[in-house]
Write an enzyme that holds these catalytic residues in place. Structure first.
Site, PDB file in Angstrom:
ATOM      1  N   ILE A  57      -0.802   0.748   2.585  1.00 59.25           N
ATOM      2  CA  ILE A  57      -1.373   0.815   3.936  1.00 59.25           C
ATOM      3  C   ILE A  57      -0.994   2.192   4.467  1.00 59.25           C
ATOM      4  O   ILE A  57       0.176   2.467   4.699  1.00 59.25           O
ATOM      5  CB  ILE A  57      -0.796  -0.246   4.906  1.00 59.25           C
ATOM      6  CG1 ILE A  57      -1.050  -1.674   4.421  1.00 59.25           C
ATOM      7  CG2 ILE A  57      -1.374  -0.052   6.326  1.00 59.25           C
ATOM      8  CD1 ILE A  57      -2.458  -2.206   4.593  1.00 59.25           C
ATOM      9  N   ASP A  58      -1.976   3.036   4.641  1.00 62.02           N
ATOM     10  CA  ASP A  58      -1.739   4.348   5.228  1.00 62.02           C
ATOM     11  C   ASP A  58      -2.209   4.281   6.678  1.00 62.02           C
ATOM     12  O   ASP A  58      -3.253   3.700   6.963  1.00 62.02           O
ATOM     13  CB  ASP A  58      -2.540   5.403   4.450  1.00 62.02           C
ATOM     14  CG  ASP A  58      -2.346   6.792   5.009  1.00 62.02           C
ATOM     15  OD1 ASP A  58      -1.198   7.152   5.331  1.00 62.02           O
ATOM     16  OD2 ASP A  58      -3.347   7.528   5.135  1.00 62.02           O
ATOM     17  N   THR A  74       0.082   3.103   9.124  1.00 56.16           N
ATOM     18  CA  THR A  74       0.698   1.826   9.505  1.00 56.16           C
ATOM     19  C   THR A  74       0.621   1.617  11.013  1.00 56.16           C
ATOM     20  O   THR A  74       0.374   0.511  11.493  1.00 56.16           O
ATOM     21  CB  THR A  74       2.180   1.818   9.069  1.00 56.16           C
ATOM     22  OG1 THR A  74       2.258   2.425   7.781  1.00 56.16           O
ATOM     23  CG2 THR A  74       2.740   0.422   9.006  1.00 56.16           C
ATOM     24  N   HIS A 133       3.326  13.215  14.193  1.00 52.83           N
ATOM     25  CA  HIS A 133       2.934  13.594  12.829  1.00 52.83           C
ATOM     26  C   HIS A 133       2.280  14.960  12.725  1.00 52.83           C
ATOM     27  O   HIS A 133       2.051  15.436  11.625  1.00 52.83           O
ATOM     28  CB  HIS A 133       1.995  12.536  12.240  1.00 52.83           C
ATOM     29  CG  HIS A 133       2.646  11.195  12.080  1.00 52.83           C
ATOM     30  ND1 HIS A 133       1.995  10.093  11.623  1.00 52.83           N
ATOM     31  CD2 HIS A 133       3.927  10.803  12.325  1.00 52.83           C
ATOM     32  CE1 HIS A 133       2.834   9.065  11.582  1.00 52.83           C
ATOM     33  NE2 HIS A 133       4.001   9.470  12.021  1.00 52.83           N
ATOM     34  N   ASP A 162       6.893  -9.914  20.481  1.00 51.93           N
ATOM     35  CA  ASP A 162       5.624  -9.476  19.896  1.00 51.93           C
ATOM     36  C   ASP A 162       5.854  -8.380  18.862  1.00 51.93           C
ATOM     37  O   ASP A 162       5.222  -8.338  17.815  1.00 51.93           O
ATOM     38  CB  ASP A 162       4.692  -8.915  20.980  1.00 51.93           C
ATOM     39  CG  ASP A 162       4.301  -9.979  21.983  1.00 51.93           C
ATOM     40  OD1 ASP A 162       4.392 -11.167  21.643  1.00 51.93           O
ATOM     41  OD2 ASP A 162       3.915  -9.603  23.109  1.00 51.93           O
ATOM     42  N   ASP A 180      -0.887   4.524  -1.650  1.00 49.87           N
ATOM     43  CA  ASP A 180      -0.394   4.207  -0.308  1.00 49.87           C
ATOM     44  C   ASP A 180      -1.047   2.872   0.056  1.00 49.87           C
ATOM     45  O   ASP A 180      -2.248   2.816   0.341  1.00 49.87           O
ATOM     46  CB  ASP A 180      -0.798   5.301   0.688  1.00 49.87           C
ATOM     47  CG  ASP A 180      -0.018   5.180   1.988  1.00 49.87           C
ATOM     48  OD1 ASP A 180       0.428   4.051   2.299  1.00 49.87           O
ATOM     49  OD2 ASP A 180       0.129   6.203   2.690  1.00 49.87           O
TER      50      ASP A 180
HETATM   51  N1  PPS Z   1       7.011  13.208  11.142  1.00 53.53           N
HETATM   52  C1  PPS Z   1       5.949  13.071  10.381  1.00 53.53           C
HETATM   53  N2  PPS Z   1       5.111  14.115  10.177  1.00 53.53           N
HETATM   54  C2  PPS Z   1       4.009  13.999   9.439  1.00 53.53           C
HETATM   55  N3  PPS Z   1       3.645  12.834   8.834  1.00 53.53           N
HETATM   56  C3  PPS Z   1       4.436  11.765   8.982  1.00 53.53           C
HETATM   57  C4  PPS Z   1       5.623  11.821   9.761  1.00 53.53           C
HETATM   58  N4  PPS Z   1       6.195  10.615   9.730  1.00 53.53           N
HETATM   59  C5  PPS Z   1       5.412   9.842   8.958  1.00 53.53           C
HETATM   60  N5  PPS Z   1       4.352  10.549   8.509  1.00 53.53           N
HETATM   61  C6  PPS Z   1       3.292  10.104   7.618  1.00 53.53           C
HETATM   62  O1  PPS Z   1       2.023  10.090   8.298  1.00 53.53           O
HETATM   63  C7  PPS Z   1       1.253   9.047   7.734  1.00 53.53           C
HETATM   64  C8  PPS Z   1       0.202   8.578   8.702  1.00 53.53           C
HETATM   65  O2  PPS Z   1      -0.796   9.525   8.712  1.00 53.53           O
HETATM   66  P1  PPS Z   1      -1.509  10.106  10.000  1.00 53.53           P
HETATM   67  O3  PPS Z   1      -0.572  10.986  10.752  1.00 53.53           O
HETATM   68  O4  PPS Z   1      -2.728  10.775   9.485  1.00 53.53           O
HETATM   69  O5  PPS Z   1      -1.943   8.873  10.863  1.00 53.53           O
HETATM   70  S1  PPS Z   1      -1.270   8.457  12.212  1.00 53.53           S
HETATM   71  O6  PPS Z   1      -1.860   9.277  13.270  1.00 53.53           O
HETATM   72  O7  PPS Z   1       0.147   8.633  12.067  1.00 53.53           O
HETATM   73  O8  PPS Z   1      -1.526   7.056  12.411  1.00 53.53           O
HETATM   74  C9  PPS Z   1       2.261   7.977   7.478  1.00 53.53           C
HETATM   75  O9  PPS Z   1       1.776   7.163   6.428  1.00 53.53           O
HETATM   76  P2  PPS Z   1       2.125   5.594   6.431  1.00 53.53           P
HETATM   77  O10 PPS Z   1       3.632   5.463   6.400  1.00 53.53           O
HETATM   78  O11 PPS Z   1       1.504   5.144   5.140  1.00 53.53           O
HETATM   79  O12 PPS Z   1       1.514   4.971   7.644  1.00 53.53           O
HETATM   80  C10 PPS Z   1       3.537   8.721   7.100  1.00 53.53           C
HETATM   81  O13 PPS Z   1       3.766   8.804   5.711  1.00 53.53           O
HETATM   82 MG    MG Z   2       0.692   6.967   4.461  1.00 53.09          MG
HETATM   83 MG    MG Z   3       1.799   3.635   3.910  1.00 50.66          MG
HETATM   84 MG    MG Z   4       5.109   4.555   5.688  1.00 45.17          MG
END
Ligand code: PPS
Ligand code: MG
Ligand code: MG
Ligand code: MG
Length: 344
Positions: A127-128, A130, A227, A25, A125
Site C-alpha cells: 500500500i503506497d 498509506t 514528504h 477511531d 509497495d
Molecule cells: N519524510 C518523507 N519524505 C519523503 N517521503 C516520505 C517521507 N516519509 C515517508 N515517505 C514516503 O512517502 C510515501 C508516500 O508517497 P507520497 O508522498 O507520494 O504520498 S503522500 O502525499 O505522502 O500520501 C510513503 O509510502 P508509504 O509508506 O508506502 O505510504 C513513504 O515511503
Molecule cells: Mg510507499
Molecule cells: Mg507502503
Molecule cells: Mg510506509
C-alpha cells in the site's frame, strides 16, 4: 478496497479534513490499515511465487511480519489470514488458494531481499500512500521488476483514481462523485505503458502530455507536506516557470500514473534534507512514466538508480515531466535550490 469502504462508511471521519475523529477511531483506522497492507503484501508475494515457481524468487517489499509471530500478535494474524483468504476467493466457484497463518507469515517475510545490481528482484509497495488510504483518498499497490539494477516491468494499481483525466479543475475531494474509479497501469521496457480499469476493460496505450509551454503545465506533488517541500515547488512552478494552475496534490504513485496519461505535465518531489527515498516508492511509477514517453531524473538530470539496494541515494530530488519541458524544469529546480541555499 473493501477495508477502505468499511472505514469510510463507519462515519468516524471528521467532515472537514476526513481524518479520524477520536483516539478510538485512530486505533480502528491504524489497525485496519495494518491489516490491509500486510494482507496485500502476503497476497502479491504468494501469487508471484505460485506463478513463477520455476524461477529463483527474490522480493524487496516494504513490510515485515513484525509482532505477528508473538503471542500478542495472534489476533491480528488471525484477522489478516481471514482477509487474505476472503480476497483469494475470486468467485464462489473459484478460489486461488486457502492459506494457513503460517503460509501468510511466510509470504509476508519472503519480501526480505535487499535487491541490488545483479539478478532479478521484484519490488513491492503493498500500500503506497498509506496516509491517503487512511483518509479515503488516493493510494496505490506498486509492483516492479528489476533486472541487473534496471526497472524492466511495472504495475501500478490505483483503486481510487478516476478513469477519466483528473485536471486542476477537479472538485473538492470531499464532494461525492459519480465518476468511475479504479485504474491499473502496466509498462514493460520497450513496449509502452497501458491502462485499463480495475474491473478489466481492454487496455489502452497511454502517453504523457506534450505541452511545451511551462505556463500551461499543471503539476503534481505529495499531499503530505512532510514528504516534499510545497514552498519550494511552488517557487519553482509559479515564479520560475510561470505555471498558472494550482498544484494537484494527491497521495502515492497515483501521481506517476496520472502523469503517464497526460493529466498533468510535471511531478516534483523535494524531500527534506537527509531523507533517503525507498525504491518501492518509485520503481513501478518511474517505468510507467518513461514507457509513456516521459522522463524521470534526479537533479543532475540522471535516471534514478535502483541498483543500490533498498534505497535511492540520500537527498534524491525527483523530477518528472515530458522531454520538451525537462530542460527548463531542470534549470528552474537548480536555480531555486541555489537561491534557497544562498539567499541574496
Ligand atoms: N519524510 C518523507 N519524505 C519523503 N517521503 C516520505 C517521507 N516519509 C515517508 N515517505 C514516503 O512517502 C510515501 C508516500 O508517497 P507520497 O508522498 O507520494 O504520498 S503522500 O502525499 O505522502 O500520501 C510513503 O509510502 P508509504 O509508506 O508506502 O505510504 C513513504 O515511503
Ligand atoms: Mg510507499
Ligand atoms: Mg507502503
Ligand atoms: Mg510506509
Amino acid at each position: 478496497m473493501k477495508v477502505q469502504k468499511v472505514l469510510l462508511q463507519s462515519d468516524v471521519h471528521s467532515k472537514s479534513d476526513k481524518t479520524p475523529v477520536t483516539v478510538a477511531d485512530y486505533g480502528l483506522f491504524s489497525n485496519s490499515t495494518l491489516h490491509t497492507l500486510l494482507s496485500s503484501q502476503a497476497i502479491v508475494s504468494f501469487v508471484l511465487v505460485k506463478e513463477l515457481s520455476t524461477e529463483p524468487f527474490s522480493l524487496v517489499a516494504e513490510e515485515d511480519s513484525g509482532d505477528l509471530r508473538m503471542e500478542s500478535g495472534q489476533e491480528t494474524l488471525h484477522r489478516i489470514t481471514k482477509l487474505v483468504n476472503d480476497t483469494l476467493v475470486i468467485e464462489e466457484s473459484y478460489t486461488v488458494a486457502t492459506l494457513s497463518s503460517e503460509d501468510v507469515l511466510y509470504a509476508i517475510d519472503s519480501g526480505k531481499s535487499e535487491g541490488g545490481s545483479s539478478g532479478r528482484h521484484w519490488v513491492l509497495d503493498p500500500i503506497d500512500g498509506t496516509k491517503g488510504f487512511l483518509r479515503g483518498d488516493q493510494y496505490a499497490i506498486a509492483l516492479a521488476l528489476l533486472d541487473e539494477g534496471r526497472v524492466v516491468l511495472g504495475v501500478l494499481a490505483c483503486p481510487n483514481l478516476p478513469l477519466a483525466s483528473i485536471g486542476t479543475n477537479n472538485k473538492h475531494s470531499s464532494e461525492p462523485s459519480n465518476e468511475k474509479v479504479g485504474c491499473l497501469f502496466f509498462a514493460k521496457v520497450g513496449e509502452g505503458t497501458f491502462m485499463h480499469s480495475l474491473d478489466g476493460s481492454s487496455p489502452i496505450k497511454v502517453h504523457v502530455s506534450d505541452i511545451e509551454n511551462p505556463e500551461e503545465a499543471s503539476f503534481f506533488e505529495s499531499f503530505e507536506a512532510a514528504h516534499t517541500s510545497h514552498d519550494l515547488s511552488s517557487a519553482i512552478a509559479k515564479v520560475k516557470l510561470g505555471v498558472k494552475a494550482p498544484p494537484i496534490r494527491i497521495d502515492s504513485q497515483a501521481k506517476y500514473g496520472a502523469l503517464s496519461r497526460g493529466d498533468g505535465a510535471i511531478y516534483l518531489r523535494l524531500p527534506r534534507k537527509g531523507y533517503r527515498e525507498k525504491i518501492w516508492d518509485h520503481a513501478a511509477g518511474s517505468i510507467v512514466v518513461t514507457e509513456a514517453g516521459g522522463v524521470v531524473t534526479d537533479v543532475a538530470g540522471n535516471p534514478l538508480d535502483f541498483s543500490k539496494g533498498e534505497h535511492l541515494d540520500r537527498d534524491t530530488i525527483i523530477i518528472v515531466t515530458n522531454r520538451k519541458l525537462m530542460p527548463s524544469l531542470l534549470k528552474a529546480v537548480r536555480e531555486s535550490i541555489q537561491e534557497k541555499v544562498s539567499p541574496m
